[in-house]
Design a protein around this motif. Structure first.
Motif, PDB file in Angstrom:
ATOM      1  N   LEU A  23      38.627 -23.360  16.409  1.00  0.00           N
ATOM      2  CA  LEU A  23      38.336 -22.365  15.377  1.00  0.00           C
ATOM      3  C   LEU A  23      36.866 -21.964  15.430  1.00  0.00           C
ATOM      4  CD1 LEU A  23      39.481 -20.728  13.050  1.00  0.00           C
ATOM      5  CD2 LEU A  23      38.986 -22.671  11.543  1.00  0.00           C
ATOM      6  N   LYS A  24      35.999 -22.933  15.593  1.00  0.00           N
ATOM      7  CA  LYS A  24      34.565 -22.648  15.685  1.00  0.00           C
ATOM      8  C   LYS A  24      34.279 -21.779  16.908  1.00  0.00           C
ATOM      9  CE  LYS A  24      31.560 -25.797  14.621  1.00  0.00           C
ATOM     10  NZ  LYS A  24      30.663 -26.970  14.584  1.00  0.00           N
ATOM     11  N   ILE A  25      34.908 -22.096  18.025  1.00  0.00           N
ATOM     12  CA  ILE A  25      34.718 -21.319  19.261  1.00  0.00           C
ATOM     13  C   ILE A  25      35.196 -19.885  19.057  1.00  0.00           C
ATOM     14  CG2 ILE A  25      35.511 -21.050  21.651  1.00  0.00           C
ATOM     15  CD1 ILE A  25      35.450 -24.168  21.789  1.00  0.00           C
ATOM     16  N   ALA A  26      36.338 -19.723  18.407  1.00  0.00           N
ATOM     17  CA  ALA A  26      36.877 -18.380  18.175  1.00  0.00           C
ATOM     18  C   ALA A  26      35.910 -17.550  17.327  1.00  0.00           C
ATOM     19  CB  ALA A  26      38.243 -18.463  17.504  1.00  0.00           C
ATOM     20  N   TRP A  27      35.347 -18.154  16.286  1.00  0.00           N
ATOM     21  CA  TRP A  27      34.382 -17.425  15.461  1.00  0.00           C
ATOM     22  C   TRP A  27      33.131 -17.081  16.254  1.00  0.00           C
ATOM     23  CZ3 TRP A  27      35.440 -14.655  11.559  1.00  0.00           C
ATOM     24  CH2 TRP A  27      36.461 -15.004  10.661  1.00  0.00           C
ATOM     25  N   LEU A  28      32.694 -17.999  17.106  1.00  0.00           N
ATOM     26  CA  LEU A  28      31.504 -17.729  17.920  1.00  0.00           C
ATOM     27  C   LEU A  28      31.760 -16.611  18.924  1.00  0.00           C
ATOM     28  CD1 LEU A  28      30.172 -21.361  18.418  1.00  0.00           C
ATOM     29  CD2 LEU A  28      29.210 -19.564  16.943  1.00  0.00           C
ATOM     30  N   VAL A  29      32.975 -16.550  19.462  1.00  0.00           N
ATOM     31  CA  VAL A  29      33.333 -15.449  20.367  1.00  0.00           C
ATOM     32  C   VAL A  29      33.267 -14.125  19.617  1.00  0.00           C
ATOM     33  CG1 VAL A  29      35.246 -14.406  21.664  1.00  0.00           C
ATOM     34  CG2 VAL A  29      34.699 -16.825  21.986  1.00  0.00           C
ATOM     35  N   LEU A  30      33.807 -14.100  18.406  1.00  0.00           N
ATOM     36  CA  LEU A  30      33.769 -12.865  17.614  1.00  0.00           C
ATOM     37  C   LEU A  30      32.333 -12.485  17.253  1.00  0.00           C
ATOM     38  CD1 LEU A  30      36.902 -13.487  15.389  1.00  0.00           C
ATOM     39  CD2 LEU A  30      36.655 -11.780  17.212  1.00  0.00           C
ATOM     40  N   ALA A  31      31.502 -13.469  16.993  1.00  0.00           N
ATOM     41  CA  ALA A  31      30.085 -13.179  16.752  1.00  0.00           C
ATOM     42  C   ALA A  31      29.467 -12.572  18.006  1.00  0.00           C
ATOM     43  CB  ALA A  31      29.339 -14.452  16.335  1.00  0.00           C
ATOM     44  N   ALA A  32      29.799 -13.133  19.157  1.00  0.00           N
ATOM     45  CA  ALA A  32      29.249 -12.631  20.428  1.00  0.00           C
ATOM     46  C   ALA A  32      29.677 -11.189  20.692  1.00  0.00           C
ATOM     47  CB  ALA A  32      29.674 -13.539  21.575  1.00  0.00           C
ATOM     48  N   VAL A  33      30.908 -10.849  20.327  1.00  0.00           N
ATOM     49  CA  VAL A  33      31.395  -9.475  20.503  1.00  0.00           C
ATOM     50  C   VAL A  33      30.475  -8.486  19.774  1.00  0.00           C
ATOM     51  CG1 VAL A  33      33.261  -7.893  19.793  1.00  0.00           C
ATOM     52  CG2 VAL A  33      33.817 -10.046  20.942  1.00  0.00           C
ATOM     53  N   HIS A  34      29.936  -8.914  18.641  1.00  0.00           N
ATOM     54  CA  HIS A  34      29.100  -8.027  17.828  1.00  0.00           C
ATOM     55  C   HIS A  34      27.601  -8.243  18.040  1.00  0.00           C
ATOM     56  CE1 HIS A  34      33.023  -7.780  15.892  1.00  0.00           C
ATOM     57  NE2 HIS A  34      32.641  -6.561  15.555  1.00  0.00           N
ATOM     58  N   ALA A  35      27.224  -9.172  18.896  1.00  0.00           N
ATOM     59  CA  ALA A  35      25.812  -9.524  19.079  1.00  0.00           C
ATOM     60  C   ALA A  35      24.982  -8.395  19.689  1.00  0.00           C
ATOM     61  CB  ALA A  35      25.686 -10.787  19.923  1.00  0.00           C
ATOM     62  N   THR A  36      25.450  -7.792  20.759  1.00  0.00           N
ATOM     63  CA  THR A  36      24.645  -6.757  21.422  1.00  0.00           C
ATOM     64  C   THR A  36      24.405  -5.546  20.527  1.00  0.00           C
ATOM     65  OG1 THR A  36      25.342  -7.493  23.601  1.00  0.00           O
ATOM     66  CG2 THR A  36      24.458  -5.266  23.451  1.00  0.00           C
ATOM     67  N   PRO A  37      25.445  -4.996  19.889  1.00  0.00           N
ATOM     68  CA  PRO A  37      25.142  -3.876  18.996  1.00  0.00           C
ATOM     69  C   PRO A  37      24.296  -4.304  17.789  1.00  0.00           C
ATOM     70  CG  PRO A  37      27.502  -4.331  18.995  1.00  0.00           C
ATOM     71  CD  PRO A  37      26.890  -5.200  20.041  1.00  0.00           C
ATOM     72  N   ALA A  38      24.416  -5.553  17.347  1.00  0.00           N
ATOM     73  CA  ALA A  38      23.596  -6.050  16.238  1.00  0.00           C
ATOM     74  C   ALA A  38      22.132  -6.167  16.652  1.00  0.00           C
ATOM     75  CB  ALA A  38      24.112  -7.403  15.759  1.00  0.00           C
ATOM     76  N   LEU A  39      21.901  -6.517  17.894  1.00  0.00           N
ATOM     77  CA  LEU A  39      20.540  -6.648  18.410  1.00  0.00           C
ATOM     78  C   LEU A  39      19.754  -5.349  18.252  1.00  0.00           C
ATOM     79  CD1 LEU A  39      18.416  -8.287  20.038  1.00  0.00           C
ATOM     80  CD2 LEU A  39      19.501  -7.386  22.105  1.00  0.00           C
ATOM     81  N   ALA A  40      20.453  -4.238  18.318  1.00  0.00           N
ATOM     82  CA  ALA A  40      19.788  -2.933  18.210  1.00  0.00           C
ATOM     83  C   ALA A  40      19.120  -2.741  16.850  1.00  0.00           C
ATOM     84  CB  ALA A  40      20.784  -1.810  18.472  1.00  0.00           C
ATOM     85  N   PHE A  41      19.540  -3.491  15.845  1.00  0.00           N
ATOM     86  CA  PHE A  41      18.868  -3.401  14.552  1.00  0.00           C
ATOM     87  C   PHE A  41      17.430  -3.908  14.661  1.00  0.00           C
ATOM     88  CE2 PHE A  41      17.834  -5.227  10.332  1.00  0.00           C
ATOM     89  CZ  PHE A  41      17.764  -4.032   9.639  1.00  0.00           C
ATOM     90  N   PHE A  42      17.250  -4.966  15.442  1.00  0.00           N
ATOM     91  CA  PHE A  42      15.931  -5.570  15.597  1.00  0.00           C
ATOM     92  C   PHE A  42      15.148  -4.987  16.770  1.00  0.00           C
ATOM     93  CE2 PHE A  42      18.707  -8.645  13.564  1.00  0.00           C
ATOM     94  CZ  PHE A  42      18.001  -8.874  12.397  1.00  0.00           C
ATOM     95  N   ARG A  43      15.853  -4.448  17.741  1.00  0.00           N
ATOM     96  CA  ARG A  43      15.241  -3.804  18.905  1.00  0.00           C
ATOM     97  C   ARG A  43      15.815  -2.409  19.039  1.00  0.00           C
ATOM     98  NH1 ARG A  43      15.482  -5.661  24.126  1.00  0.00           N
ATOM     99  NH2 ARG A  43      13.478  -4.681  24.368  1.00  0.00           N
ATOM    100  N   PRO A  44      15.305  -1.455  18.285  1.00  0.00           N
ATOM    101  CA  PRO A  44      15.852  -0.096  18.311  1.00  0.00           C
ATOM    102  C   PRO A  44      15.869   0.537  19.700  1.00  0.00           C
ATOM    103  CG  PRO A  44      14.367  -0.351  16.458  1.00  0.00           C
ATOM    104  CD  PRO A  44      14.254  -1.599  17.285  1.00  0.00           C
ATOM    105  N   ALA A  45      14.993   0.089  20.591  1.00  0.00           N
ATOM    106  CA  ALA A  45      15.003   0.630  21.959  1.00  0.00           C
ATOM    107  C   ALA A  45      16.345   0.361  22.638  1.00  0.00           C
ATOM    108  CB  ALA A  45      13.863   0.026  22.767  1.00  0.00           C
ATOM    109  N   THR A  46      17.062  -0.641  22.165  1.00  0.00           N
ATOM    110  CA  THR A  46      18.398  -0.945  22.700  1.00  0.00           C
ATOM    111  C   THR A  46      19.332   0.246  22.514  1.00  0.00           C
ATOM    112  OG1 THR A  46      18.042  -3.258  22.118  1.00  0.00           O
ATOM    113  CG2 THR A  46      20.288  -2.613  22.613  1.00  0.00           C
ATOM    114  N   LEU A  47      19.112   1.022  21.458  1.00  0.00           N
ATOM    115  CA  LEU A  47      19.949   2.203  21.223  1.00  0.00           C
ATOM    116  C   LEU A  47      19.805   3.217  22.352  1.00  0.00           C
ATOM    117  CD1 LEU A  47      19.296   2.636  17.413  1.00  0.00           C
ATOM    118  CD2 LEU A  47      21.388   1.797  18.496  1.00  0.00           C
TER     119      LEU A  47
END
Length: 118
Positions: A3-27
């Motif tokens: 269950l923990k692994i599954a949640w971490l996978v789902l977090a990872a799915v959203h990690a790159t687009p979330a990073l753009a909040f802190f690094r706008p150049a990612t956009l």
């Protein structure tokens, strides 16, 4: 542990687009948007929403309290994108995003089952 692994996978799915909040150049890298484009602001805000999904999935990996809300938010994020992606004829530039969301669906189903089967 699964269950923990599954949640971490789902977090990872959203990690790159979330990073753009802190690094706008990612956009610019992800979407080829120049910061002078008005859509840049909208996409930067969208990154904040992805950060919310990321944070809630990460929190859910370690605490059972937010899991039901996390399932709903994550499902809205992933399923709405996939529905729109297919509705708009599967635009080729967005194929990688769609494949990542599709790969995350079994994990989403698993955490949903665990969260709502009590």
């Amino acid at each position: 542990m699964m269950l923990k692994i599954a949640w971490l996978v789902l977090a990872a799915v959203h990690a790159t687009p979330a990073l753009a909040f802190f690094r706008p150049a990612t956009l610019t890298t992800l979407y080829r948007l120049d910061n002078s484009n008005p859509l840049f602001l909208l996409m930067h805000h969208r990154a904040a929403l992805f950060f919310a999904v990321f944070a809630l999935c990460l929190w859910s990996a370690f605490d059972s309290q937010p899991r039901r809300a996390a399932v709903v938010l994550t499902a809205i994020s992933m399923l709405s994108f996939l529905a729109l992606y297919f509705q708009y004829g599967s635009p080729r530039p967005l194929k990688t995003i769609a494949l990542i969301d599709l790969a995350g669906l079994p994990f989403l189903c698993f955490v949903a089952w665990k969260a709502f089967s009590r």
